[in-house]
Design an enzyme around this catalytic site. Structure first.
Site, PDB file in Angstrom:
ATOM      1  N   GLN A 107      10.936   1.020   6.045  1.00 16.11           N
ATOM      2  CA  GLN A 107       9.789   1.821   5.925  1.00 16.11           C
ATOM      3  C   GLN A 107      10.105   3.146   6.629  1.00 16.11           C
ATOM      4  OE1 GLN A 107       6.501  -0.725   7.948  1.00 16.11           O
ATOM      5  NE2 GLN A 107       8.328  -1.937   8.063  1.00 16.11           N
ATOM      6  N   ASN A 108      11.395   3.434   6.776  1.00 18.72           N
ATOM      7  CA  ASN A 108      11.733   4.666   7.489  1.00 18.72           C
ATOM      8  C   ASN A 108      11.780   5.693   6.310  1.00 18.72           C
ATOM      9  OD1 ASN A 108      11.712   3.092   9.966  1.00 18.72           O
ATOM     10  ND2 ASN A 108      14.009   3.137   9.847  1.00 18.72           N
ATOM     11  N   HIS A 125       8.190   3.831   2.233  1.00 15.50           N
ATOM     12  CA  HIS A 125       7.147   4.945   2.606  1.00 15.50           C
ATOM     13  C   HIS A 125       7.740   6.299   2.458  1.00 15.50           C
ATOM     14  CE1 HIS A 125       5.157   1.852   5.485  1.00 15.50           C
ATOM     15  NE2 HIS A 125       4.841   1.778   4.349  1.00 15.50           N
ATOM     16  N   THR A 200      10.354  -3.866  13.105  1.00 16.01           N
ATOM     17  CA  THR A 200       9.330  -3.461  12.784  1.00 16.01           C
ATOM     18  C   THR A 200       8.201  -4.164  13.409  1.00 16.01           C
ATOM     19  OG1 THR A 200       7.835  -3.091  10.842  1.00 16.01           O
ATOM     20  CG2 THR A 200       9.717  -4.758  10.688  1.00 16.01           C
ATOM     21  N   ASN A 225      14.221  -7.455  17.270  1.00 20.98           N
ATOM     22  CA  ASN A 225      13.413  -6.659  17.914  1.00 20.98           C
ATOM     23  C   ASN A 225      13.371  -7.208  19.505  1.00 20.98           C
ATOM     24  OD1 ASN A 225      11.094  -5.574  18.414  1.00 20.98           O
ATOM     25  ND2 ASN A 225      10.364  -5.559  16.296  1.00 20.98           N
TER      26      ASN A 225
HETATM   27  P1  OAD Z   1       6.301   0.690  14.733  1.00 13.20           P
HETATM   28  O1  OAD Z   1       6.566   1.660  15.676  1.00 13.20           O
HETATM   29  O2  OAD Z   1       5.084   0.132  14.569  1.00 13.20           O
HETATM   30  O3  OAD Z   1       7.462  -0.614  15.536  1.00 13.20           O
HETATM   31  C1  OAD Z   1       8.668  -0.414  15.833  1.00 13.20           C
HETATM   32  C2  OAD Z   1       9.182  -1.803  16.200  1.00 13.20           C
HETATM   33  O4  OAD Z   1      10.614  -1.488  16.774  1.00 13.20           O
HETATM   34  C3  OAD Z   1       8.559  -2.263  17.426  1.00 13.20           C
HETATM   35  O5  OAD Z   1       8.258  -3.594  17.209  1.00 13.20           O
HETATM   36  C4  OAD Z   1       9.472  -2.313  18.805  1.00 13.20           C
HETATM   37  O6  OAD Z   1       9.606  -3.544  19.380  1.00 13.20           O
HETATM   38  C5  OAD Z   1      10.929  -2.305  17.715  1.00 13.20           C
HETATM   39  N1  OAD Z   1      12.056  -1.795  18.555  1.00 13.20           N
HETATM   40  C6  OAD Z   1      11.782  -0.635  19.278  1.00 13.20           C
HETATM   41  N2  OAD Z   1      13.200  -0.154  19.710  1.00 13.20           N
HETATM   42  C7  OAD Z   1      13.930  -0.874  18.946  1.00 13.20           C
HETATM   43  C8  OAD Z   1      15.413  -0.960  18.679  1.00 13.20           C
HETATM   44  N3  OAD Z   1      16.305  -0.308  19.502  1.00 13.20           N
HETATM   45  N4  OAD Z   1      15.642  -1.951  18.036  1.00 13.20           N
HETATM   46  C9  OAD Z   1      15.315  -2.825  17.397  1.00 13.20           C
HETATM   47  N5  OAD Z   1      13.909  -2.775  17.236  1.00 13.20           N
HETATM   48  C10 OAD Z   1      13.333  -1.838  18.025  1.00 13.20           C
HETATM   49  O7  OAD Z   1       7.109   1.020  13.525  1.00 13.20           O
HETATM   50  P2  OAD Z   1       7.244   0.339  12.075  1.00 13.20           P
HETATM   51  O8  OAD Z   1       7.174  -0.955  12.058  1.00 13.20           O
HETATM   52  O9  OAD Z   1       8.246   0.914  11.108  1.00 13.20           O
HETATM   53  O10 OAD Z   1       3.934   4.290   8.137  1.00 13.20           O
HETATM   54  O11 OAD Z   1       5.696   1.193  11.544  1.00 13.20           O
HETATM   55  C11 OAD Z   1       5.533   0.871  10.276  1.00 13.20           C
HETATM   56  C12 OAD Z   1       4.942   2.054   9.621  1.00 13.20           C
HETATM   57  O12 OAD Z   1       3.635   2.521  10.362  1.00 13.20           O
HETATM   58  C13 OAD Z   1       5.870   3.210   9.486  1.00 13.20           C
HETATM   59  O13 OAD Z   1       6.551   3.336   8.424  1.00 13.20           O
HETATM   60  C14 OAD Z   1       4.704   4.468   9.640  1.00 13.20           C
HETATM   61  C15 OAD Z   1       3.770   3.929  10.514  1.00 13.20           C
HETATM   62  O14 OAD Z   1       2.617   4.488  10.699  1.00 13.20           O
HETATM   63  C16 OAD Z   1       3.385   5.638   7.586  1.00 13.20           C
HETATM   64  O15 OAD Z   1       3.459   6.561   8.028  1.00 13.20           O
HETATM   65  C17 OAD Z   1       2.817   5.298   6.290  1.00 13.20           C
END
Ligand code: OAD
Length: 255
Positions: A107-108, A125, A200, A225
């Site tokens: 999604q990055n 995305h 994620t 995670n």
């Molecule tokens: P989020 O910010 O929602 O979630 C990030 C996840 O990464 C959380 O569950 C954290 O616990 C975890 N995390 C943090 N640090 C970490 C690390 N060092 N190693 C592993 N995990 C870690 O981000 P996404 O799930 O990617 O979309 O968000 C999904 C979408 O929402 C994005 O692509 C973006 C956003 O709005 C759009 O802009 C369309």
């Protein structure tokens, strides 16, 4: 966050699955790039959406209402991220690709998987490193003018064909995902022998639905995670650690 910074033991069962897997699918989100210095979206303190309003920055209406603000926000990130480096987690996935068919569905909007050396990467995305005309959709290749601070306004360059404003090649809220990337992601989950879900929060669909395909087929699904997510209690294993800690340990354990 539950992560203690300690090495996370890799369960024997996971090592067995990983050694046997010919096709490995890795679904990644913002946490994958966190240790490269890129903020996640939903972290309570540092997450982008705790400091900025997505409705003002990540929708077509927002761009129509204030193109200079939206363009400036993405242009700033483009410039910062160009010098960001892949972390040990990205590098471990690329190394794994030398011994198995590793398919990354992310999604990055950064390009850290590619820069680490992963060859099969799909961006659900879109990408911050492609730009196109907001009006006619033609790709734009040219200078990206920079704002002087993180939330600074800067007028978008104009399309050479129609004069429309240039926008980033990312998917905004309310927009369709790129069909090819989504289709490939679905197919990859159907083909997988093992699925890892890394960094994620698993709440933005349709990306969050991809692990369901594997779960429905009985394919092992493993979450990496530091925190729990809606997937945690349905996954076959959940490793409470960061991408840059767990993934190298896992790939090292393959022997
Ligand atoms: P989020 O910010 O929602 O979630 C990030 C996840 O990464 C959380 O569950 C954290 O616990 C975890 N995390 C943090 N640090 C970490 C690390 N060092 N190693 C592993 N995990 C870690 O981000 P996404 O799930 O990617 O979309 O968000 C999904 C979408 O929402 C994005 O692509 C973006 C956003 O709005 C759009 O802009 C369309």
């Amino acid at each position: 966050m539950a992560d203690t910074g300690q090495p996370v033991p890799i369960p024997d069962q996971l090592v067995e699955w990983a050694r046997a897997a010919e096709t490995v699918v890795v679904l990644t989100g913002a946490g994958m790039s966190a240790e490269s210095g890129i903020a996640t979206f939903r972290d309570a303190e540092t997450g982008l959406w705790s400091r900025f309003d997505p409705q003002q920055l990540a929708t077509e209406d927002a761009f129509r209402a204030d193109p200079d603000l939206v363009f400036g926000w993405y242009a700033w990130r483009y410039d910062q991220w160009a010098t960001t480096r892949p972390n040990a987690g990205h590098e471990a996935l690329a190394r794994w690709g030398d011994r198995a068919d590793v398919r990354v569905v992310t999604q990055n909007i950064d390009d850290l998987h590619e820069r680490a050396g992963s060859t099969w990467v799909r961006h659900l995305h879109g990408s911050l490193f492609t730009w196109r005309c907001f009006d006619c959709g033609r790709p734009y290749v040219g200078p990206i003018p920079q704002p002087d601070h993180e939330a600074g306004r800067v007028p978008p360059p104009r399309c050479g064909s129609c004069g429309g404003p240039i926008r980033p090649g990312v998917v905004w809220f309310g927009e369709m995902l790129p069909t090819d990337a989504l289709d490939d992601g679905i197919q990859a989950c159907q083909d997988a022998d093992l699925v890892l879900v890394v960094g994620t929060s698993g709440i933005v669909y349709p990306a969050a639905g991809l692990p369901e395909i594997a779960l429905g087929l009985g394919t092992p699904v493993v979450e990496v995670n530091p925190d729990s997510t809606p997937l945690t209690y349905r996954a076959d294993a959940a490793l409470r650690g960061t991408a840059a800690t767990v993934l190298p340990a896992l790939v090292d354990a393959l022997g």
